[in-house]
Design a protein around this motif. Structure first.
Motif, PDB file in Angstrom:
ATOM      1  N   GLY A 247      25.036  33.461  25.715  1.00  0.00           N
ATOM      2  CA  GLY A 247      23.642  33.025  25.607  1.00  0.00           C
ATOM      3  C   GLY A 247      22.831  33.994  24.753  1.00  0.00           C
ATOM      4  N   ALA A 248      23.145  35.292  24.845  1.00  0.00           N
ATOM      5  CA  ALA A 248      22.395  36.288  24.076  1.00  0.00           C
ATOM      6  C   ALA A 248      22.897  36.401  22.645  1.00  0.00           C
ATOM      7  CB  ALA A 248      22.483  37.653  24.763  1.00  0.00           C
ATOM      8  N   THR A 249      24.239  36.339  22.446  1.00  0.00           N
ATOM      9  CA  THR A 249      24.779  36.634  21.109  1.00  0.00           C
ATOM     10  C   THR A 249      25.089  35.375  20.303  1.00  0.00           C
ATOM     11  OG1 THR A 249      27.104  36.573  21.801  1.00  0.00           O
ATOM     12  CG2 THR A 249      25.953  38.678  22.064  1.00  0.00           C
ATOM     13  N   GLY A 250      25.307  34.267  20.979  1.00  0.00           N
ATOM     14  CA  GLY A 250      25.729  33.051  20.281  1.00  0.00           C
ATOM     15  C   GLY A 250      27.190  33.115  19.857  1.00  0.00           C
ATOM     16  N   LYS A 251      27.927  34.147  20.319  1.00  0.00           N
ATOM     17  CA  LYS A 251      29.341  34.295  19.925  1.00  0.00           C
ATOM     18  C   LYS A 251      30.240  34.165  21.137  1.00  0.00           C
ATOM     19  CE  LYS A 251      28.142  37.764  16.519  1.00  0.00           C
ATOM     20  NZ  LYS A 251      28.024  39.209  16.416  1.00  0.00           N
ATOM     21  N   LEU A 252      31.504  33.833  20.880  1.00  0.00           N
ATOM     22  CA  LEU A 252      32.477  33.795  21.972  1.00  0.00           C
ATOM     23  C   LEU A 252      32.582  35.194  22.577  1.00  0.00           C
ATOM     24  CD1 LEU A 252      34.700  32.014  23.374  1.00  0.00           C
ATOM     25  CD2 LEU A 252      36.313  33.057  21.775  1.00  0.00           C
ATOM     26  N   PHE A 253      32.578  35.265  23.895  1.00  0.00           N
ATOM     27  CA  PHE A 253      32.540  36.569  24.583  1.00  0.00           C
ATOM     28  C   PHE A 253      33.949  37.165  24.663  1.00  0.00           C
ATOM     29  CE2 PHE A 253      31.896  38.421  29.110  1.00  0.00           C
ATOM     30  CZ  PHE A 253      31.482  39.650  28.631  1.00  0.00           C
ATOM     31  N   SER A 254      34.855  36.511  25.387  1.00  0.00           N
ATOM     32  CA  SER A 254      36.224  37.029  25.476  1.00  0.00           C
ATOM     33  C   SER A 254      37.211  35.908  25.135  1.00  0.00           C
ATOM     34  CB  SER A 254      36.507  37.558  26.881  1.00  0.00           C
ATOM     35  OG  SER A 254      37.871  37.875  27.009  1.00  0.00           O
ATOM     36  N   HIS A 255      38.255  36.245  24.375  1.00  0.00           N
ATOM     37  CA  HIS A 255      39.250  35.229  23.983  1.00  0.00           C
ATOM     38  C   HIS A 255      40.133  34.799  25.147  1.00  0.00           C
ATOM     39  CE1 HIS A 255      39.276  35.552  19.340  1.00  0.00           C
ATOM     40  NE2 HIS A 255      38.072  35.717  19.825  1.00  0.00           N
ATOM     41  N   TYR A 256      40.571  35.785  25.943  1.00  0.00           N
ATOM     42  CA  TYR A 256      41.489  35.473  27.050  1.00  0.00           C
ATOM     43  C   TYR A 256      40.838  35.914  28.362  1.00  0.00           C
ATOM     44  CZ  TYR A 256      44.874  35.158  23.286  1.00  0.00           C
ATOM     45  OH  TYR A 256      45.527  34.809  22.131  1.00  0.00           O
ATOM     46  N   TRP A 257      40.961  35.062  29.359  1.00  0.00           N
ATOM     47  CA  TRP A 257      40.497  35.387  30.704  1.00  0.00           C
ATOM     48  C   TRP A 257      41.717  35.348  31.621  1.00  0.00           C
ATOM     49  CZ3 TRP A 257      35.547  36.755  32.232  1.00  0.00           C
ATOM     50  CH2 TRP A 257      34.566  36.643  31.237  1.00  0.00           C
ATOM     51  N   ILE A 258      41.998  36.481  32.266  1.00  0.00           N
ATOM     52  CA  ILE A 258      43.202  36.543  33.100  1.00  0.00           C
ATOM     53  C   ILE A 258      42.781  36.914  34.524  1.00  0.00           C
ATOM     54  CG2 ILE A 258      45.518  37.532  33.296  1.00  0.00           C
ATOM     55  CD1 ILE A 258      45.452  38.239  30.380  1.00  0.00           C
ATOM     56  N   HIS A 259      43.202  36.093  35.465  1.00  0.00           N
ATOM     57  CA  HIS A 259      42.790  36.319  36.864  1.00  0.00           C
ATOM     58  C   HIS A 259      44.000  36.473  37.761  1.00  0.00           C
ATOM     59  CE1 HIS A 259      39.084  34.493  35.169  1.00  0.00           C
ATOM     60  NE2 HIS A 259      38.540  35.436  35.929  1.00  0.00           N
ATOM     61  N   SER A 260      43.930  37.484  38.622  1.00  0.00           N
ATOM     62  CA  SER A 260      45.080  37.725  39.503  1.00  0.00           C
ATOM     63  C   SER A 260      44.772  37.200  40.905  1.00  0.00           C
ATOM     64  CB  SER A 260      45.420  39.209  39.540  1.00  0.00           C
ATOM     65  OG  SER A 260      44.376  39.923  40.125  1.00  0.00           O
ATOM     66  N   GLU A 261      45.840  36.767  41.552  1.00  0.00           N
ATOM     67  CA  GLU A 261      45.699  36.143  42.876  1.00  0.00           C
ATOM     68  C   GLU A 261      45.536  37.186  43.977  1.00  0.00           C
ATOM     69  OE1 GLU A 261      45.125  33.851  44.781  1.00  0.00           O
ATOM     70  OE2 GLU A 261      45.079  32.115  43.461  1.00  0.00           O
ATOM     71  N   PHE A 262      45.191  36.693  45.119  1.00  0.00           N
ATOM     72  CA  PHE A 262      44.860  37.546  46.243  1.00  0.00           C
ATOM     73  C   PHE A 262      46.047  38.097  47.007  1.00  0.00           C
ATOM     74  CE2 PHE A 262      40.277  36.202  47.237  1.00  0.00           C
ATOM     75  CZ  PHE A 262      39.847  37.211  46.404  1.00  0.00           C
ATOM     76  N   LEU A 263      45.794  39.211  47.639  1.00  0.00           N
ATOM     77  CA  LEU A 263      46.683  39.733  48.662  1.00  0.00           C
ATOM     78  C   LEU A 263      46.167  39.164  49.979  1.00  0.00           C
ATOM     79  CD1 LEU A 263      48.973  41.742  49.373  1.00  0.00           C
ATOM     80  CD2 LEU A 263      47.195  43.397  49.902  1.00  0.00           C
ATOM     81  N   LYS A 264      47.098  38.616  50.756  1.00  0.00           N
ATOM     82  CA  LYS A 264      46.709  38.047  52.043  1.00  0.00           C
ATOM     83  C   LYS A 264      47.367  38.830  53.159  1.00  0.00           C
ATOM     84  CE  LYS A 264      45.414  33.552  50.824  1.00  0.00           C
ATOM     85  NZ  LYS A 264      45.357  32.211  51.338  1.00  0.00           N
ATOM     86  N   ILE A 265      46.914  38.578  54.343  1.00  0.00           N
ATOM     87  CA  ILE A 265      47.563  39.177  55.498  1.00  0.00           C
ATOM     88  C   ILE A 265      47.530  38.110  56.579  1.00  0.00           C
ATOM     89  CG2 ILE A 265      45.405  40.373  56.161  1.00  0.00           C
ATOM     90  CD1 ILE A 265      47.310  42.648  57.174  1.00  0.00           C
ATOM     91  N   ASP A 266      48.665  37.815  57.167  1.00  0.00           N
ATOM     92  CA  ASP A 266      48.797  36.668  58.075  1.00  0.00           C
ATOM     93  C   ASP A 266      48.207  35.411  57.432  1.00  0.00           C
ATOM     94  OD1 ASP A 266      49.937  38.328  59.974  1.00  0.00           O
ATOM     95  OD2 ASP A 266      47.970  38.873  60.790  1.00  0.00           O
ATOM     96  N   ASP A 267      48.441  35.295  56.141  1.00  0.00           N
ATOM     97  CA  ASP A 267      47.990  34.143  55.361  1.00  0.00           C
ATOM     98  C   ASP A 267      46.474  33.968  55.268  1.00  0.00           C
ATOM     99  OD1 ASP A 267      50.415  33.205  54.227  1.00  0.00           O
ATOM    100  OD2 ASP A 267      51.020  32.639  56.263  1.00  0.00           O
ATOM    101  N   VAL A 268      45.741  35.054  55.542  1.00  0.00           N
ATOM    102  CA  VAL A 268      44.289  35.030  55.355  1.00  0.00           C
ATOM    103  C   VAL A 268      43.981  36.090  54.293  1.00  0.00           C
ATOM    104  CG1 VAL A 268      42.055  35.474  56.462  1.00  0.00           C
ATOM    105  CG2 VAL A 268      43.923  34.429  57.778  1.00  0.00           C
ATOM    106  N   THR A 269      43.048  35.808  53.386  1.00  0.00           N
ATOM    107  CA  THR A 269      42.697  36.775  52.343  1.00  0.00           C
ATOM    108  C   THR A 269      42.272  38.103  52.962  1.00  0.00           C
ATOM    109  OG1 THR A 269      42.007  35.059  50.835  1.00  0.00           O
ATOM    110  CG2 THR A 269      41.071  37.230  50.458  1.00  0.00           C
ATOM    111  N   MET A 270      42.842  39.192  52.443  1.00  0.00           N
ATOM    112  CA  MET A 270      42.445  40.498  52.953  1.00  0.00           C
ATOM    113  C   MET A 270      41.054  40.820  52.426  1.00  0.00           C
ATOM    114  SD  MET A 270      44.420  44.175  52.482  1.00  0.00           S
ATOM    115  CE  MET A 270      45.808  43.763  53.513  1.00  0.00           C
TER     116      MET A 270
END
Ligand code: AMP
Ligand code: ZN
Length: 466
Positions: A247-270
């Motif tokens: 919105g401020a620059t009018g340019k693409l911010f990041s080319h790649y977005w990489i997200h890592s999954e959660f660690l759970k404990i007893d199948d509930v998010t820690m």
């Protein structure tokens, strides 16, 4: 060919940096209000492996990793103790880096703190006000989402039902906003209230999202290669970062977005709020090694959830011990001169397998399998006396390559040089002359633990390496 799953396109894409041979990467760091838990560290270790693998592939990496030190929890805790934000966060920042180093993570090139980048945040907000993408309401500044039609492109959330007329229903207490989706860039703070910073649009403090837009663009430029973080940051944090920055620059911010999954404990998010977490220190106190914790956290590919169990951690402990023993065994093996082409071939094949797995969206599970295959093959070769001197060098080099990426073998035990051994033997003789047998036994045991065998002969003490 290195490929990543890009959250922006929801596809596995070939990685192409903006500038040849260089990678500019931003990873959202911790909020330093308490000890980080091992769920947080799963995400940070993923970031460390990503960084190390990019280096392995020959890229020069500039990695920015921020510390969020403005946050409601921090402000409230500091207020309750009647101390400043800096005084409150200082010990947690120190504990964080201690844990970070102990878990074998490489320090990123830049580790900026939000409180040191207020001017950069004010600058972006001023640009957004100027181009109509932000507005003032009751002294605070909000982002006008209706002015950024691409909003939602990362998280793919359909917001069509949430706007205007529907806003009271979903967010009744935020009536001062034009639209329920709008979020605070700058929150009004009273004249005598702390913490607060002066800005052309009034005294206040920044919202969380603007921190990362300001710190990433300051060190990496308005467009950079990779932005990463935990899965939960996709929305709203990263969606809002895109809205603010683009919105401020009018340019693409990041080319790649990489997200890592959660660690759970007893199948509930820690998580801290659920109270179902372990810190690194909790596990260390129970006798688990940093290498085993690291191994466990990276053993499952980053896009899969991992359920923490103590059986799993004990398994990781046994595995890293086996890997370390293997390296020592290869190191100390008595081998004949020469090289065995069949062994050289096996080593090359497992190295290729490792790299292919890591190229494939960082499949650490398959990469680890390649290491275990090599261990099995080399153990058989050793047993059959097929492993020769040059092969030994090649195996140890392969381990170094694996470890430059995964960091699961740990430091090699420092070898005693001959002069140290002779000095200890002399000290032992001296102890014996003084009838200090406790000390002389201690020295013999210390040497034995390092593989040095002493033999008392009539001509004096002889020694050899096991
Ligand atoms: P915070 O300190 O709360 O800002 O979180 C720091 C990082 O930890 C963020 O990237 C979160 O996505 C990540 N995180 C929080 N909980 C977990 C979890 N259970 N497993 C993996 N990552 C997590
Ligand atoms: Zn962030």
């Amino acid at each position: 060919m290195l490929r990543f799953f890009n959250t922006l396109s929801r596809q596995v894409e070939e990685f192409q940096p903006i500038e040849d041979g260089k990678v500019k990467m931003y990873i959202c760091g911790p909020t330093v209000w308490n000890f980080a838990h091992i769920g947080n560290f799963r995400t940070f270790i993923f970031g460390d492996v990503l960084r190390r693998y990019l280096k392995f592939k020959g890229y020069e990496v500039t990695h920015v990793f921020n510390l969020t030190d403005i946050d409601d929890r921090i402000i409230n805790e500091a207020k309750a103790r009647n101390i400043s934000i800096d005084e409150f966060t200082a010990p947690f920042i120190q504990y964080f880096w201690e844990d970070f180093d102990a878990l074998g993570m490489e320090r990123p090139e830049v580790t900026p703190r939000a409180t040191h980048h207020i001017a950069e945040m004010i600058d972006i907000i001023a640009r957004l006000i100027e181009n109509g993408k932000a507005y003032e309401s009751d002294g605070s500044i909000y982002y006008r989402i209706s002015a950024f039609p691409e909003y939602g492109k990362l998280s793919k959330i359909n917001f069509s039902g949430n706007i205007h007329g529907a806003s009271e229903r979903i967010d009744t207490d935020k009536y001062e906003k034009e639209d329920a989706r709008d979020f605070a860039l700058w929150k009004l703070v009273g004249e005598d209230e702390e913490p607060g910073w002066d800005a052309p649009f009034g005294r206040g403090r920044p919202g969380w999202h603007i921190e990362c837009s300001a710190m990433s663009m300051k060190y990496l430029g308005e467009t950079f290669d990779i932005h990463a973080g935990g899965q939960d940051l996709q929305f709203p944090h990263h969606e809002n970062e895109i809205a603010q920055s683009e919105g401020a620059t009018g340019k693409l911010f990041s080319h790649y977005w990489i997200h890592s999954e959660f660690l759970k404990i007893d199948d509930v998010t820690m998580s801290k709020s659920k109270g179902n977490f372990f810190t690194f220190r909790d596990l260390k106190e129970q006798g688990y090694s940093p290498l085993a914790i690291r191994y466990l956290l990276l053993s499952v590919p980053y896009r899969k959830q991992l359920n923490f169990t103590f059986e799993g951690l004990q398994g990781a402990e046994a595995t890293v011990e086996r890997l370390r023993n293997f390296r020592t065994l290869v190191h100390d093996a008595k081998v004949r001169d020469g090289s065995n082409p069949a062994i050289a071939e096996q080593i090359k094949a497992q190295l290729a397998e490792f790299e292919a797995a890591m190229d494939d969206d960082m499949n650490t599970a398959v990469a680890l399998a390649a290491i275990h295959n090599l261990v099995r093959e080399m153990n058989s070769a050793l047993a059959a006396e097929q492993l020769l001197c040059d092969d030994r060098v090649a195996v140890l080099e392969a381990i170094k390559k694996f470890d430059a990426v995964l960091g699961i073998f740990g430091e090699e035990a420092a070898e005693l040089i001959d002069a140290d051994i002779e000095a200890l033997i002399e000290e032992r003789q001296e102890a014996r002359r003084n009838r200090n047998f406790a000390r002389s036994d201690e020295i013999r045991d210390e040497l034995a633990a390092k593989g040095i065998i002493l033999e008392d002969t009539k001509d004096g003490v002889r020694w050899k390496r096991k």
